[in-house]
Motif scaffolding. Structure first.
Motif, PDB file in Angstrom:
ATOM      1  N   GLU A 167     -20.326   1.088 -83.940  1.00  0.00           N
ATOM      2  CA  GLU A 167     -19.748   1.614 -82.695  1.00  0.00           C
ATOM      3  C   GLU A 167     -20.779   2.447 -81.922  1.00  0.00           C
ATOM      4  O   GLU A 167     -20.905   2.313 -80.702  1.00  0.00           O
ATOM      5  CB  GLU A 167     -18.528   2.482 -83.011  1.00  0.00           C
ATOM      6  N   PHE A 170     -23.509   0.171 -80.502  1.00  0.00           N
ATOM      7  CA  PHE A 170     -23.001  -0.671 -79.415  1.00  0.00           C
ATOM      8  C   PHE A 170     -22.803   0.165 -78.144  1.00  0.00           C
ATOM      9  O   PHE A 170     -23.146  -0.269 -77.048  1.00  0.00           O
ATOM     10  CB  PHE A 170     -21.690  -1.344 -79.840  1.00  0.00           C
ATOM     11  N   VAL A 287     -22.161 -10.134 -74.004  1.00  0.00           N
ATOM     12  CA  VAL A 287     -22.933  -9.004 -74.555  1.00  0.00           C
ATOM     13  C   VAL A 287     -24.365  -9.145 -74.027  1.00  0.00           C
ATOM     14  O   VAL A 287     -24.986 -10.198 -74.177  1.00  0.00           O
ATOM     15  CB  VAL A 287     -22.960  -9.008 -76.100  1.00  0.00           C
ATOM     16  N   THR A 322     -14.696  -0.832 -75.004  1.00  0.00           N
ATOM     17  CA  THR A 322     -15.394   0.371 -74.543  1.00  0.00           C
ATOM     18  C   THR A 322     -14.546   1.097 -73.491  1.00  0.00           C
ATOM     19  O   THR A 322     -13.771   0.461 -72.772  1.00  0.00           O
ATOM     20  CB  THR A 322     -16.758   0.020 -73.915  1.00  0.00           C
ATOM     21  N   LEU A 369     -27.003  -6.610 -84.418  1.00  0.00           N
ATOM     22  CA  LEU A 369     -27.559  -5.791 -83.327  1.00  0.00           C
ATOM     23  C   LEU A 369     -29.064  -5.621 -83.480  1.00  0.00           C
ATOM     24  O   LEU A 369     -29.790  -5.567 -82.489  1.00  0.00           O
ATOM     25  CB  LEU A 369     -26.879  -4.424 -83.281  1.00  0.00           C
TER      26      LEU A 369
END
Ligand SMILES: Cc1ncc(COP(=O)(O)O)c(C=O)c1O
Length: 507
Positions: A167, A170, A287, A322, A369
């Motif tokens: 989290e 991101f 993304v 988000t 990621l």
């Protein structure tokens, strides 16, 4: 019957053309170019083998040779023998596999396999996988290491450090204060809507061209989705259609950054400000995409993402939502966890949901990621390659390159002038499949499907209908090889060029 191979030595041509028999791929040197066009059109093969009157290999011919002959001023009645490349360089049918691979080298061009009389009895093609996946996950980083860590430390539920790390990282990538990991991209949408208190009696404006989850999430809340058409350049929610759809009941606008192309956000934000509407971006496929320097999903009040296995990054199943507002984020966090008061265990403030992501999934997400910038670069390379290959082909429309729009190119999608080529989109996809290229149709228009028809009102959807009927997505995995990319582009461009001539003959 000199063109029928002896049955005991017949070998099915491999890979690219393996839906065809060798007889389908032979043309006589005395046949006309029109005959060759018809065969290329029917087989979707990259080339035909030309045989002489005795059935012996004389040469090869593909669409390029036919076009070259025509450019010299000849007509399609010309003999194949006058336009072919003489001697296709076949090899004996009993050549062993290692030798065949050596002869073929890196070339994707099939090798003719010949009997003792130099008659073609089969084709050998370098082992190109018959199906190139549209978008497959790449799990070559720390995924296994981090998942192992979860198992070894016993932290496998949603209570674990990888969830918090995922989290945090991101949120940093997006440049937003709050990112909540959730079970998938659909519940991300539902949680966002619920956190803003959207429910029965409210209207939420959504684009007609999207994946059904966008609408489903609105329907879960009891609110009414209001479909609007998409714009011809972005293929996303058309701001011009939006203002007419706003009513006193409108509470939110949900633009979707489809296939990774950003929506034109400025007019949407202006309308939202004017009418005090919430903007929730469905960035499931986007993304890393950005609009005028701001990451998609960080432009409106909330952004949602999917980490299904084919997405820009994956956790198997998973998602993220988000928020910019602290209070809304806190409410979403509570709703995600059964509506339970975070400071008073088993005390429920609201009817909530269990939309949490597990530590196991977040572990994969953290590893993804780490590789994300590499994935982004590769997706762009793939898009740049396809764009360059389709640039001069008027029948193929590629995603618009608009100033300030940074497409994530999740899957490279095109719109084809199917009517101009005399076939339907599904026929085009079937032909590409025959040539060894897997494709996906663009999403169906929401207003056409039974559960969503009622939300069309009396609005028209000419753009989404045209895109949906003529659009398809091409293989775009980050793991795709240069050879596979070339194969996809060759198959599509050959098909278009062949159809042009086939149509001219039919006219
Ligand atoms: C535009 C869009 N929205 C929402 C979703 C839903 O995401 P998920 O499959 O993770 O529930 C998807 C997934 O494919 C999508 O493409």
């Amino acid at each position: 019957m000199p063109f029928d191979p002896p049955p005991n030595v017949s070998r099915k041509p491999q890979s690219l053309s393996n839906a065809n028999s060798i007889a389908d791929l032979l043309v006589k040197d005395s046949d006309s170019l029109a005959d060759a066009v018809a065969k290329l059109d029917a087989t979707c093969a990259p080339l035909l083998l030309v045989v002489d009157v005795d059935g012996k290999l004389a040469g090869r011919i593909g669409i390029a040779e036919i076009e070259a002959a025509m450019a010299r001023g000849t007509g399609l009645e010309l003999r194949v023998g006058a336009a072919m490349i003489a001697d296709a360089g076949g090899v004996p049918a009993d050549t062993d596999a290692a030798q065949l691979a050596k002869f073929a080298g890196n070339s994707a061009r099939p090798l003719a396999l010949l009997d003792g009389e130099r008659r073609p009895v089969g084709l050998y093609t370098q082992a190109t996988p018959r199906r190139v996946p549209i978008a497959e996950p790449q799990l070559g980083g720390n995924e296994l290491k981090y998942v192992t860590e979860c198992v070894e430390t016993n932290w496998i539920s949603s209570q674990g450090t990888f969830v918090r790390r995922f989290e945090k990282e991101f949120a940093e990538l997006l440049g937003v204060p709050h990112a909540l990991a959730v079970s998938n991209g659909t519940v991300a949408l539902h949680l966002a809507l619920a956190a803003f208190g959207i429910g029965p009696g409210d209207e939420v404006i959504v684009p007609d061209l999207t994946f059904a989850a966008t609408l489903n999430a609105v329907l879960y809340t009891g609110a009414t989705p209001v479909l609007v058409d998409v714009a011809p350049d972005t293929w996303n929610m058309d701001p011009a259609a939006l203002s007419d759809a706003i009513t006193p009941r409108t509470k939110a606008i949900m633009p979707v950054h489809l296939y990774g192309q950003p929506t034109e956000m400025d007019p949407i934000l202006a309308l939202a400000r004017k009418h005090k509407l919430v903007v929730i971006e469905d960035a499931a496929e986007a993304v890393g995409a950005a609009h005028k320097g701001v990451q998609c999903g960080a432009i409106g009040d909330s952004g949602t993402f999917s980490f299904f296995s084919n997405k820009m990054i994956t956790t198997g199943e998973g998602g993220m939502v988000t928020f910019k507002d602290d209070a809304v984020a806190a409410r979403a966090r509570m709703l995600r966890d059964h509506g339970m008061n975070p400071n008073k265990r088993y005390w429920h403030e609201e009817v909530g949901f269990n939309y949490r992501l597990t530590n196991l999934q977040a572990a994969i997400g953290c590893a993804q990621l780490e590789q994300f910038q590499g994935f982004r670069v590769r997706k762009k390379e793939i898009a740049t390659y396809y764009e360059s290959r389709f640039a001069g082909i008027s029948e193929i429309e590629t995603p618009a390159i608009l100033p300030g729009f940074d497409n994530s190119y999740w899957v490279f999608s095109i719109v084809v002038d199917c009517a101009g080529l005399g076939l339907t989109r599904d026929e085009l996809m079937a032909k590409l499949a025959k040539a060894g290229v897997d494709t996906r149709p663009l999403f169906y228009c929401m207003h056409e499907m039974p559960p969503y028809k009622a939300y069309a009102g009396n609005r028209a959807f000419p753009v989404s209908s045209r895109l949906s009927e003529n659009g398809l997505s091409l293989p775009s995995s980050t793991s795709i090889t240069e050879g596979q990319l070339a194969h996809v582009a060759d198959a599509l461009t050959n098909l278009v060029r062949t159809r042009r001539l086939a149509r001219a003959i039919a006219a």
